[in-house]
Design an enzyme around this catalytic site. Structure first.
Site, PDB file in Angstrom:
ATOM      1  CB  SER A  96      89.095  36.472  54.778  1.00  0.00           C
ATOM      2  OG  SER A  96      88.293  36.822  55.869  1.00  0.00           O
ATOM      3  CG  ASP A 233      87.385  34.855  59.247  1.00  0.00           C
ATOM      4  OD1 ASP A 233      87.958  35.103  60.325  1.00  0.00           O
ATOM      5  OD2 ASP A 233      87.333  35.685  58.313  1.00  0.00           O
TER       6      ASP A 233
END
Length: 446
Positions: A96, A233
């Site tokens: 992530s 992200d």
């Protein structure tokens, strides 16, 4: 804390704790847990992705599970593909927003929601026992390849509708969102200017889409006279937004705005958020806001339990149950465009959201000290601060009508987090100074 799984799956430094050997075992454990069926596997752009994905797939195949490999894929696309292909589970190889030396393994249910703590605990038990299912030579799982991007875009275009077109600057952060998010925006009829769109795994900015990491995006929006800037992200489960005047829109403000828009678009209902969300959301939507533990699993569980209309975290992680139970920064970007299309420029909309002073701090803390440190923090915090309410569903949140402070151990990094909010900068800074002293003393004594 469990041995492998944190608040967002497994997330570790590559070739230290997260090795191909572990990925192989996780694949075997998941296949054993499922007892057969079909699993979708995708990965973000990290340089270790191919290595870990191959090992995980081998483990799954060895148990007789069918694998659909969708290759380079943002997490939202993995969640979408699970339903599209009628799979029993999905796996994303991703860390992530963590730095590039990290990677991770996150497992998803057939409804697009991440595995719960209970499900991960069962995988842990299988891993510990090492009692993996072994398929016979003629029952080893089959591997196929698929590309669900076009189906994702078509489905999104059935849900989101724009009357006008806009200039969108999109910063994918060299992450997996680069292969999908700009294309969806273009198909919505928008002009797209892409930044950091090379999915190389060598990230040129910090992956968490915050005010500092998106300074380049903000400057580009202003220079190009664009209507909005959108950022993601590493796996595009988050969204960060820059308004039409080139200013980063604080997470709390965007969470409030999109919650209000979801209520306007889909009707009355509850909003789910986490214990680290501030007062602005409650004050802006003036509806029922339910707080849960930090993490998209807790938000998704809250949505299902409360039959809520929307759920989101003040980190740009949003779940739209009308779309999927997977956090989806790409679909979120489309919804934000629809919001400004129907309601007006983002800079004007944001003026209606109450502003408070929010401060955050990260204090290094070895994982082995977290439990004891939290015990000490809770005792000291309850003695040191003049609070009226206590929320202890995830860490310790103390609050009154003027401020709140949340002390919470990170589930993905060796740190303690402090998040607080107050009506004035002076008050917030004073609270943070005192809170840091409490946490640092607790870590030393733990």
């Amino acid at each position: 804390m469990s041995r492998y799984f944190g608040t967002s799956g497994i997330r570790e430094v590559v070739n230290e704790k997260l090795t191909p050997e572990l990925a192989l075992k996780v694949g075997k454990a998941l296949g054993t847990y499922l007892g057969g069926g079909r699993v979708v596997v995708g990965m973000d752009t990290r340089t270790s992705g191919e290595m870990l994905r191959s090992a995980l797939i081998s483990g799954l195949l060895s148990t007789g599970v069918e694998v659909i490999d969708i290759g380079l894929s943002p997490t939202p696309l993995t969640g979408f593909a699970i339903k599209l292909y009628g799979a029993d589970a999905g796996v994303t190889i991703t860390a992530s927003h963590n730095p590039p030396q990290y990677n991770g393994i996150k497992v998803w249910q057939r409804n697009g929601m991440a595995y719960t703590n209970e499900m991960e605990n069962e995988l842990e038990r299988i891993l510990e026992r090492g009692s993996f299912k072994k398929a016979a030579w003629n029952e080893i799982g089959k591997l196929s390849y698929a590309d669900p991007k076009e189906e994702y875009i078509k489905k999104a275009l059935e849900v989101v509708n724009l009357d006008d077109s806009y200039t969108v600057v999109l910063d994918a952060g060299n992450g997996a969102g680069s292969i999908l998010s700009p294309y969806l925006q273009r198909r919505l009829g928008n002009k797209v200017i892409s930044l950091n769109a090379d999915p190389s795994g060598y990230f040129v900015r910090e992956l968490e889409p915050n005010a500092k990491s998106l300074e380049g995006l903000a400057k580009t929006v202003k220079a190009m006279n664009a209507d909005i800037g959108i950022a993601h992200d590493g796996d595009a489960d988050r969204i960060g937004v820059v308004d039409d005047e080139g200013r980063f829109v604080e997470y709390e403000v965007m969470l409030s705005l999109i919650s209000g828009y979801m209520l306007r678009r889909f009707g009355k209902g509850k909003i789910i958020t986490t214990v680290d969300a501030g007062f602005a959301l409650d004050d802006y939507v003036r509806g029922e806001v339910v707080r849960v533990k930090v993490g998209d699993v807790a938000v998704a569980e809250g949505i299902m339990r409360e039959n809520a209309i929307f759920g989101g975290e003040p980190s740009g992680t949003w779940i739209m149950p009308q779309w999927n139970l997977t956090p989806d920064g790409i679909f979120a970007g489309a919804l934000v465009l629809e919001m400004i299309d129907k309601l007006g420029p983002l800079s004007e909309l944001a003026k209606d959201v109450p502003r408070y002073v929010t401060l955050r701090a990260k204090i290094p803390c070895p994982n082995g000290k977290k439990a004891k440190a939290m015990e000490l923090i809770e005792k000291e915090a309850l003695r040191s601060f003049d609070y009226e309410r206590l929320i202890d569903i995830d860490g310790v949140r103390i609050e009154n009508d003027e401020w709140w402070i949340l002390f919470r151990p990170s589930g993905t990094e060796p740190i303690m987090r402090i998040t607080l909010e107050a009506h004035t900068k002076e008050k917030a800074e004073g609270l943070m100074k005192k809170a840091k002293e409490v946490v640092e003393r607790a870590i030393r004594e733990a």
